[in-house]
Write a protein that holds these residues in place. Structure first.
Motif, PDB file in Angstrom:
ATOM      1  N   SER A  27     -27.709 -48.704 -18.588  1.00  0.00           N
ATOM      2  CA  SER A  27     -29.083 -48.231 -18.418  1.00  0.00           C
ATOM      3  C   SER A  27     -30.034 -49.423 -18.373  1.00  0.00           C
ATOM      4  O   SER A  27     -29.900 -50.370 -19.153  1.00  0.00           O
ATOM      5  CB  SER A  27     -29.465 -47.305 -19.575  1.00  0.00           C
ATOM      6  N   SER A  77     -29.557 -35.195 -10.947  1.00  0.00           N
ATOM      7  CA  SER A  77     -30.057 -36.352 -11.690  1.00  0.00           C
ATOM      8  C   SER A  77     -29.867 -37.652 -10.918  1.00  0.00           C
ATOM      9  O   SER A  77     -30.110 -38.730 -11.456  1.00  0.00           O
ATOM     10  CB  SER A  77     -29.344 -36.458 -13.047  1.00  0.00           C
ATOM     11  N   LYS A 160     -32.235 -40.222 -12.993  1.00  0.00           N
ATOM     12  CA  LYS A 160     -31.858 -41.340 -13.854  1.00  0.00           C
ATOM     13  C   LYS A 160     -31.183 -42.451 -13.058  1.00  0.00           C
ATOM     14  O   LYS A 160     -31.116 -43.599 -13.511  1.00  0.00           O
ATOM     15  CB  LYS A 160     -30.926 -40.841 -14.960  1.00  0.00           C
ATOM     16  N   PRO A 193     -35.872 -45.404 -12.727  1.00  0.00           N
ATOM     17  CA  PRO A 193     -34.444 -45.102 -12.821  1.00  0.00           C
ATOM     18  C   PRO A 193     -33.632 -46.373 -12.601  1.00  0.00           C
ATOM     19  O   PRO A 193     -34.146 -47.369 -12.079  1.00  0.00           O
ATOM     20  CB  PRO A 193     -34.227 -44.116 -11.664  1.00  0.00           C
TER      21      PRO A 193
END
Length: 262
Positions: A27, A77, A160, A193
């Motif tokens: 992430s 997503s 995301k 994202p």
């Protein structure tokens, strides 16, 4: 973990298209996926989006392991901008409706939208320089304008993971640079994202893409920091041709025999 691919292979007609791919994306990381035509980039993207399944190995995308989660829900997503998507959209729809359809991940707008949805779509289009395009039909837009609209569409569902599959294809040099500046602005947003930028042009790799995956003939050639990847020695090995990488203004430019290779 955004992407967790472990020892993945994919066969078709007894031919290995992908072989023993292992790749992890954390992430907050922004990656460039670099490879020549036929290297396996599109196959890997189709797999990440759950359109095809690995022949061997395991995959988890956004923490969802393949085989244990409804991939149709997973795709909501993931924002994906690609040439193949452009070809599926309805040319008679307005740019605003195309952006709104991104909330539902549908081709065409069939679901109910409320005022909040419309405000969100308008805000996205404004932030990407598309305000003047809202009421124009898709078939009247230039290639650069279409790409901006598709990125706004991809962001509509607050994904995301955002995958930009060769978004500069078909753009002239000025439209390309405008689009790259817009992508850099998206990457700099606080709630941005994770972005995977797919290309076979070294000069499109922006400073925000601090990680690079090199894929060659269906295999991982390298996966590490962009600063370590984009060297003359490594890229010469990758392309199997002597090349030189020149760095200017935070961008990298590739030359063969002293001539820029675009």
């Amino acid at each position: 973990m955004i992407i967790d691919i472990q020892h993945v292979s994919w066969d078709r007609n007894d031919k290995k298209i992908l072989q023993d791919i292992s790749w992890t994306v954390q992430s907050g990381e922004h990656w460039c996926l670099l490879g020549l035509n036929g290297s396996g980039k599109t196959t890997l993207l189709n797999m990440i989006n759950g359109y095809i399944w690995p022949t061997e190995g395991s995959m988890s995308i956004l923490g969802k392991k393949f085989g244990e989660f409804d991939l149709r829900e997973l795709r909501k997503s993931i924002g994906w901008v690609s040439t193949s998507l452009q070809q599926k959209l309805y040319g008679s729809e307005t740019a605003l409706k195309i952006v709104l359809s991104g909330k539902f991940a549908t081709i065409g707008l069939y679901d109910f939208t409320n005022n909040e949805d419309i405000r969100q779509a308008e805000a996205l289009m404004k932030s990407l320089g598309c305000t003047a395009l809202m009421d124009r039909t898709y078939d009247t837009l230039s290639q650069g304008e279409r790409q901006r609209v598709l990125i706004a569409r991809a962001l509509m569902a607050a994904p995301k993971l955002l995958i930009l599959d060769e978004p500069c294809t078909g753009l002239d040099v000025f439209a390309r640079e405008q689009l790259l500046q817009m992508i850099a602005a998206v990457a700099a947003e606080k709630e941005a994202p994770t972005i995977i930028y797919v290309t076979h042009h070294v000069e499109e790799i922006l400073p925000c893409f601090t990680k690079t995956l090199l894929i060659k003939e269906g295999e991982v050639f390298a996966a590490m920091d962009t600063s370590e990847t984009l060297t003359s020695a490594l890229m010469s090995d990758f392309f199997a041709v002597p090349v030189e990488i020149q760095r200017r203004d935070g961008r990298n430019w590739l030359s063969v025999n002293g001539e820029l290779w675009n």
